[in-house]
Design a protein around this motif. Structure first.
Motif, mmCIF file in Angstrom:
data_model
loop_
_atom_site.group_PDB
_atom_site.id
_atom_site.type_symbol
_atom_site.label_atom_id
_atom_site.label_comp_id
_atom_site.label_asym_id
_atom_site.label_seq_id
_atom_site.Cartn_x
_atom_site.Cartn_y
_atom_site.Cartn_z
ATOM 1 N N ASN A 105 47.934 18.124 30.437
ATOM 2 C CA ASN A 105 49.080 17.516 31.115
ATOM 3 C C ASN A 105 50.262 17.216 30.204
ATOM 4 N N ARG A 106 50.159 17.516 28.912
ATOM 5 C CA ARG A 106 51.267 17.239 27.997
ATOM 6 C C ARG A 106 51.393 18.332 26.944
ATOM 7 N N ASN A 107 52.623 18.543 26.498
ATOM 8 C CA ASN A 107 52.876 19.589 25.498
ATOM 9 C C ASN A 107 53.798 19.100 24.397
ATOM 10 N N PHE A 108 53.696 17.816 24.042
ATOM 11 C CA PHE A 108 54.562 17.250 23.022
ATOM 12 C C PHE A 108 54.254 17.831 21.642
ATOM 13 N N ARG A 109 55.245 17.816 20.799
ATOM 14 C CA ARG A 109 55.069 18.276 19.409
ATOM 15 C C ARG A 109 53.906 17.537 18.733
ATOM 16 N N GLY A 110 53.084 18.277 18.038
ATOM 17 C CA GLY A 110 52.019 17.678 17.253
ATOM 18 C C GLY A 110 50.814 17.211 18.045
ATOM 19 N N ARG A 111 50.824 17.388 19.343
ATOM 20 C CA ARG A 111 49.696 16.896 20.153
ATOM 21 C C ARG A 111 48.424 17.692 19.873
ATOM 22 N N MET A 112 48.567 18.934 19.486
ATOM 23 C CA MET A 112 47.405 19.769 19.195
ATOM 24 C C MET A 112 47.535 20.372 17.800
ATOM 25 N N GLY A 113 47.724 19.488 16.812
ATOM 26 C CA GLY A 113 47.774 19.973 15.442
ATOM 27 C C GLY A 113 49.161 19.946 14.842
ATOM 28 N N ALA A 114 49.544 21.058 14.200
ATOM 29 C CA ALA A 114 50.776 21.104 13.420
ATOM 30 C C ALA A 114 52.018 20.784 14.248
ATOM 31 N N TYR A 115 52.932 20.072 13.625
ATOM 32 C CA TYR A 115 54.183 19.709 14.282
ATOM 33 C C TYR A 115 54.995 20.948 14.637
ATOM 34 N N GLU A 116 54.865 21.996 13.871
ATOM 35 C CA GLU A 116 55.616 23.230 14.107
ATOM 36 C C GLU A 116 54.848 24.235 14.961
ATOM 37 N N SER A 117 53.815 23.770 15.650
ATOM 38 C CA SER A 117 53.142 24.631 16.632
ATOM 39 C C SER A 117 53.782 24.412 17.990
ATOM 40 N N ARG A 118 53.405 25.243 18.971
ATOM 41 C CA ARG A 118 54.010 25.149 20.301
ATOM 42 C C ARG A 118 52.936 25.151 21.380
ATOM 43 N N ILE A 119 53.158 24.330 22.404
ATOM 44 C CA ILE A 119 52.232 24.246 23.526
ATOM 45 C C ILE A 119 52.976 24.566 24.818
ATOM 46 N N TYR A 120 52.447 25.521 25.573
ATOM 47 C CA TYR A 120 52.910 25.818 26.927
ATOM 48 C C TYR A 120 51.843 25.315 27.894
ATOM 49 N N LEU A 121 52.251 24.885 29.075
ATOM 50 C CA LEU A 121 51.316 24.379 30.076
ATOM 51 C C LEU A 121 51.291 25.292 31.295
ATOM 52 N N SER A 122 50.104 25.454 31.875
ATOM 53 C CA SER A 122 49.966 26.318 33.052
ATOM 54 C C SER A 122 48.752 25.903 33.859
ATOM 55 N N SER A 123 48.537 26.621 34.950
ATOM 56 C CA SER A 123 47.328 26.449 35.752
ATOM 57 C C SER A 123 46.164 27.176 35.076
ATOM 58 N N PRO A 124 44.923 26.893 35.471
ATOM 59 C CA PRO A 124 43.785 27.641 34.929
ATOM 60 C C PRO A 124 43.857 29.137 35.227
ATOM 61 N N ALA A 125 44.433 29.525 36.365
ATOM 62 C CA ALA A 125 44.557 30.944 36.685
ATOM 63 C C ALA A 125 45.457 31.652 35.679
ATOM 64 N N THR A 126 46.614 31.069 35.418
ATOM 65 C CA THR A 126 47.545 31.662 34.455
ATOM 66 C C THR A 126 46.935 31.654 33.061
ATOM 67 N N ALA A 127 46.233 30.568 32.710
ATOM 68 C CA ALA A 127 45.624 30.475 31.387
ATOM 69 C C ALA A 127 44.580 31.567 31.182
ATOM 70 N N ALA A 128 43.724 31.775 32.169
ATOM 71 C CA ALA A 128 42.665 32.772 32.033
ATOM 72 C C ALA A 128 43.227 34.187 31.982
ATOM 73 N N ALA A 129 44.181 34.483 32.855
ATOM 74 C CA ALA A 129 44.797 35.814 32.845
ATOM 75 C C ALA A 129 45.483 36.070 31.508
ATOM 76 N N SER A 130 46.097 35.046 30.961
ATOM 77 C CA SER A 130 46.803 35.189 29.690
ATOM 78 C C SER A 130 45.836 35.353 28.529
ATOM 79 N N ALA A 131 44.667 34.710 28.606
ATOM 80 C CA ALA A 131 43.672 34.858 27.546
ATOM 81 C C ALA A 131 43.191 36.301 27.446
ATOM 82 N N VAL A 132 43.108 36.967 28.579
ATOM 83 C CA VAL A 132 42.652 38.365 28.592
ATOM 84 C C VAL A 132 43.675 39.280 27.933
ATOM 85 N N ARG A 133 44.950 39.043 28.192
ATOM 86 C CA ARG A 133 45.998 39.927 27.676
ATOM 87 C C ARG A 133 46.569 39.492 26.340
ATOM 88 N N GLY A 134 46.331 38.242 25.954
ATOM 89 C CA GLY A 134 46.817 37.771 24.664
ATOM 90 C C GLY A 134 48.258 37.321 24.666
#
Length: 420
Positions: A381-410
């Protein structure tokens, strides 16, 4: 006087009548939830020199945010909570094996329509999926409630959101909420009670309603609410809650709202929140092809059974793209067990996913950390800087459907382009 849900809920919790928005009352919550950092409440209680609690049966403690312990400090905090619960006779205590507090308490029948529930987590708004008034508070407020049984609360203004559907294939409750957050903004519903009405919420499962109410917090809501109905009653019955153990509250016809919004989902496309705020939302078409290092399916927003089932449909017979880490963290032990029995976990494992123990996991920074420059697509539910590690990383948010389809294609992928 016609009243909103919030007015009725706080009248019930305070014993007062005729409450108008803006009025401050002494409310008596039915349940006080505190998670892994319950140790803060305990230490505060010690400093207060108080040894008697108002009602231990209203206290719920769940060790979910860092589970199991990842350091000696956290292990000591967990031990303090266990010992305190045993000493004080707190029976509603769930340890590191249970899962995310919100989901566990709802599954186990502790959340009921009409109740006022406070919790040391901002996403306590999720309890509105069962017709309760759930809201996040600080540790000092929880400690005060432990001792006095009450809490000052201001009656919120209300916003009525009518959602019509059904949405097209590939579009899920997460997409609807991301679009709503993008339209209203992160402060668009600040300290408001958000009521969800319309044909689509009425047709939703309780799990899907959880996604609506959970994410309402990301536009500033004090609480969220879906009117209880037969779907609610069936869920409660399965959780062992008898009809006599709760009181359903409904907004009155003619209730006054600060504003009213109508969303027609029938033309909606999958949505993405792009770095670094939840209200920075675009249709998936605008960010398709964005390279990913990691995909995370988890959190109290989207790690329920049906979320895992959706992800598995896109991953069945496929494998995660080379170079992509897919982390799946079920929301509770109950969900994990059911997904194992139904073959969902096997499908995810065969596709190359890493399955972690139930809990908050990477959403709370416990695992799944990224290095500088890495990108994660997350169902959290959140994509703030540094929430999942490095401050210079990036987080996008989506539904599980979009996440799974994206995992397959990279890369970020429109799930409507992947056959299921």
């Amino acid at each position: 006087m016609s009243r909103t849900f919030a007015q009725k809920a706080l009248e019930r919790a305070s014993g007062e009548s005729g409450l108008e928005p803006g009025r401050i009352v002494d409310a008596y919550p039915d349940l006080y939830m505190s998670h892994t950092a319950s140790w803060r409440c305990i230490r505060t209680l010690e400093r207060m020199g108080v040894g008697t609690l108002y009602d231990v049966d209203r206290i719920a403690m769940v060790m979910d945010h860092i589970s199991p312990a990842n350091s000696a400090k956290t292990a000591a905090d967990h031990r303090l909570c266990r010992e305190f619960a045993e000493k004080m006779g707190i029976r509603t205590f769930y340890d590191v094996n249970a899962g995310i507090a919100h989901i566990v308490l709802m599954e186990k029948g502790h959340v009921r329509p009409g109740a006022l529930i406070i919790g040391t987590d901002s996403h306590s708004t999720i309890y509105g999926a069962l017709g309760a008034l759930g809201t996040g508070v600080g540790f000092s407020e929880i400690t005060a409630a432990w001792v006095t049984g009450r809490l000052w609360m201001k009656v919120p203004e209300s916003i009525k959101i009518t959602i019509e559907g059904p949405p097209p294939a590939g579009v899920h409750p997460k997409d609807i909420m991301l679009r709503l957050i993008g339209d209203l903004g992160a402060d668009g519903a600040t300290y408001c009670s958000v009521e969800f009405h319309g044909s689509y919420p009425a047709a939703m499962s309780v799990s899907e309603r959880m996604t609506l109410c959970n994410l309402a917090m990301e536009m500033g809501a004090k609480n969220a609410f879906v009117p209880p109905d037969e779907t609610t009653r069936a869920y409660l019955a399965e959780a062992g809650v008898a009809p006599d153990d709760y009181v359903e509250l409904q907004a009155d016809p003619g209730a006054v709202y600060r504003q009213e919004e109508v969303i027609d989902t029938r033309e909606l496309s999958p949505q993405i929140a792009v770095p670094h705020t939840v209200d920075n939302v675009v249709p998936v078409e605008e960010v398709e092809g964005t390279r990913l290092d990691q995909v995370f399916v988890g959190s109290c927003a989207n790690a329920k059974y049906d979320d895992l089932a959706v992800a598995a449909r896109y991953l069945k017979g496929r494998t995660v793209a080379p170079g992509v880490r897919l982390i799946v963290t079920p929301a509770s032990a109950t969900i994990m067990s059911r997904a194992a029995a139904d073959g969902i976990l096997s499908t995810l494992l065969e596709a190359g996913a890493t399955i972690t123990n139930p809990g908050c996991g990477a959403c709370a920074g416990n695992g799944g950390a990224m290095a500088d420059g890495e990108v994660t697509l997350s169902t959290a539910n959140r994509n703030f800087r540094g929430r999942m590690g490095a401050y210079e990383s990036r987080i996008y948010l989506s539904s599980p459907a979009t996440a799974a389809a994206s995992a397959v294609r990279g890369v970020i992928t429109d799930p409507r382009e992947v056959t299921v």
